[in-house]
Design a protein around this motif. Structure first.
Motif, PDB file in Angstrom:
ATOM      1  N   ILE A 296       0.842  -1.208   0.000  1.00 12.80           N
ATOM      2  CA  ILE A 296       0.000   0.000   0.000  1.00 12.80           C
ATOM      3  C   ILE A 296       0.870   1.249   0.000  1.00 12.80           C
ATOM      4  O   ILE A 296       0.586   2.223  -0.704  1.00 12.80           O
ATOM      5  N   LEU A 297       1.967   1.219   0.756  1.00 15.85           N
ATOM      6  CA  LEU A 297       2.902   2.342   0.788  1.00 15.85           C
ATOM      7  C   LEU A 297       3.519   2.558  -0.596  1.00 15.85           C
ATOM      8  O   LEU A 297       3.653   3.692  -1.056  1.00 15.85           O
ATOM      9  N   ALA A 298       3.878   1.472  -1.265  1.00 15.81           N
ATOM     10  CA  ALA A 298       4.483   1.577  -2.605  1.00 15.81           C
ATOM     11  C   ALA A 298       3.487   2.130  -3.618  1.00 15.81           C
ATOM     12  O   ALA A 298       3.838   2.973  -4.448  1.00 15.81           O
ATOM     13  N   ILE A 299       2.259   1.662  -3.559  1.00 14.03           N
ATOM     14  CA  ILE A 299       1.249   2.127  -4.512  1.00 14.03           C
ATOM     15  C   ILE A 299       0.927   3.598  -4.283  1.00 14.03           C
ATOM     16  O   ILE A 299       0.710   4.361  -5.230  1.00 14.03           O
ATOM     17  N   GLY A 300       0.943   4.028  -3.026  1.00 15.05           N
ATOM     18  CA  GLY A 300       0.599   5.419  -2.711  1.00 15.05           C
ATOM     19  C   GLY A 300       1.713   6.413  -2.945  1.00 15.05           C
ATOM     20  O   GLY A 300       1.478   7.618  -2.948  1.00 15.05           O
ATOM     21  N   ASN A 301       2.946   5.953  -3.142  1.00 12.07           N
ATOM     22  CA  ASN A 301       4.081   6.867  -3.280  1.00 12.07           C
ATOM     23  C   ASN A 301       4.809   6.656  -4.603  1.00 12.07           C
ATOM     24  O   ASN A 301       6.012   6.434  -4.648  1.00 12.07           O
ATOM     25  N   THR A 302       4.072   6.772  -5.684  1.00 10.31           N
ATOM     26  CA  THR A 302       4.683   6.574  -7.003  1.00 10.31           C
ATOM     27  C   THR A 302       5.068   7.888  -7.672  1.00 10.31           C
ATOM     28  O   THR A 302       5.660   7.861  -8.755  1.00 10.31           O
ATOM     29  N   GLN A 303       4.752   9.030  -7.058  1.00  6.03           N
ATOM     30  CA  GLN A 303       5.113  10.296  -7.681  1.00  6.03           C
ATOM     31  C   GLN A 303       6.635  10.432  -7.742  1.00  6.03           C
ATOM     32  O   GLN A 303       7.357   9.915  -6.920  1.00  6.03           O
ATOM     33  N   SER A 304       7.085  11.131  -8.746  1.00  3.34           N
ATOM     34  CA  SER A 304       8.510  11.282  -8.999  1.00  3.34           C
ATOM     35  C   SER A 304       9.072  12.408  -8.135  1.00  3.34           C
ATOM     36  O   SER A 304       8.463  13.474  -8.003  1.00  3.34           O
ATOM     37  N   VAL A 305      10.241  12.156  -7.535  1.00  3.69           N
ATOM     38  CA  VAL A 305      10.926  13.167  -6.729  1.00  3.69           C
ATOM     39  C   VAL A 305      12.347  13.306  -7.253  1.00  3.69           C
ATOM     40  O   VAL A 305      12.902  12.406  -7.871  1.00  3.69           O
ATOM     41  N   GLN A 306      12.935  14.450  -6.966  1.00  2.00           N
ATOM     42  CA  GLN A 306      14.303  14.687  -7.381  1.00  2.00           C
ATOM     43  C   GLN A 306      15.233  14.210  -6.271  1.00  2.00           C
ATOM     44  O   GLN A 306      15.138  14.656  -5.126  1.00  2.00           O
ATOM     45  N   PHE A 307      16.137  13.286  -6.590  1.00  2.27           N
ATOM     46  CA  PHE A 307      17.065  12.713  -5.620  1.00  2.27           C
ATOM     47  C   PHE A 307      18.476  13.153  -5.988  1.00  2.27           C
ATOM     48  O   PHE A 307      18.964  12.873  -7.083  1.00  2.27           O
ATOM     49  N   PHE A 308      19.146  13.851  -5.051  1.00  2.00           N
ATOM     50  CA  PHE A 308      20.507  14.327  -5.276  1.00  2.00           C
ATOM     51  C   PHE A 308      21.480  13.327  -4.664  1.00  2.00           C
ATOM     52  O   PHE A 308      21.534  13.162  -3.457  1.00  2.00           O
ATOM     53  N   TYR A 309      22.261  12.648  -5.505  1.00  2.00           N
ATOM     54  CA  TYR A 309      23.228  11.676  -5.014  1.00  2.00           C
ATOM     55  C   TYR A 309      24.633  12.257  -4.947  1.00  2.00           C
ATOM     56  O   TYR A 309      25.475  11.746  -4.222  1.00  2.00           O
ATOM     57  N   LEU A 310      24.940  13.303  -5.666  1.00  2.00           N
ATOM     58  CA  LEU A 310      26.176  14.077  -5.587  1.00  2.00           C
ATOM     59  C   LEU A 310      25.789  15.544  -5.727  1.00  2.00           C
ATOM     60  O   LEU A 310      24.713  15.858  -6.241  1.00  2.00           O
ATOM     61  N   PRO A 311      26.655  16.441  -5.284  1.00  2.00           N
ATOM     62  CA  PRO A 311      26.313  17.859  -5.492  1.00  2.00           C
ATOM     63  C   PRO A 311      26.099  18.152  -6.978  1.00  2.00           C
ATOM     64  O   PRO A 311      26.908  17.770  -7.827  1.00  2.00           O
ATOM     65  N   ALA A 312      25.007  18.760  -7.276  1.00  2.00           N
ATOM     66  CA  ALA A 312      24.608  19.145  -8.637  1.00  2.00           C
ATOM     67  C   ALA A 312      24.331  17.942  -9.534  1.00  2.00           C
ATOM     68  O   ALA A 312      24.256  18.081 -10.748  1.00  2.00           O
TER      69      ALA A 312
END
Length: 101
Positions: free
Chosen positions: A18-34
């Motif tokens: 249920i958590l996975a189905i409810g949180n499918t919107q795309s977010v920006q993930f920063f893995y290194l600066p810039a």
């Protein structure tokens, strides 16, 4: 008892689903600066869960090694006591302590 654990596992799986189905919107993930990726929020949450689990296992690893060493030491001590008792059968085994009531 096995059925109880199976039911608990199914409930936890359903909560994660249920958590996975409810949180499918795309977010920006920063893995290194810039440097960033657009990934679904559930991927970020699952990644944080996995990283936390790995760090938790590393934190428990030292305790596991110390308990394993103590277990081996106690087994060796028991084997020595058993050999000593077998070599000298005239000595009776120690009596258990009596409790006062």
């Amino acid at each position: 008892m096995k059925i109880f654990y199976t039911i608990i596992k199914i409930i936890i799986l359903l909560i994660f689903l249920i958590l996975a189905i409810g949180n499918t919107q795309s977010v920006q993930f920063f893995y290194l600066p810039a440097q960033s990726l657009n990934v679904p929020l559930i991927v970020v949450l699952f990644g944080a869960f996995v990283i936390g689990s790995v760090f938790g296992l590393f934190a428990l690893f030292g305790r596991l090694l110390s308990l394993r060493g103590e277990n081996n030491r106690l087994r060796t001590e028991i084997k020595k006591s058993a050999r000593a008792a077998a070599a000298n059968p005239a000595v009776p085994p120690p009596a258990p302590p009596k409790h006062k009531e």
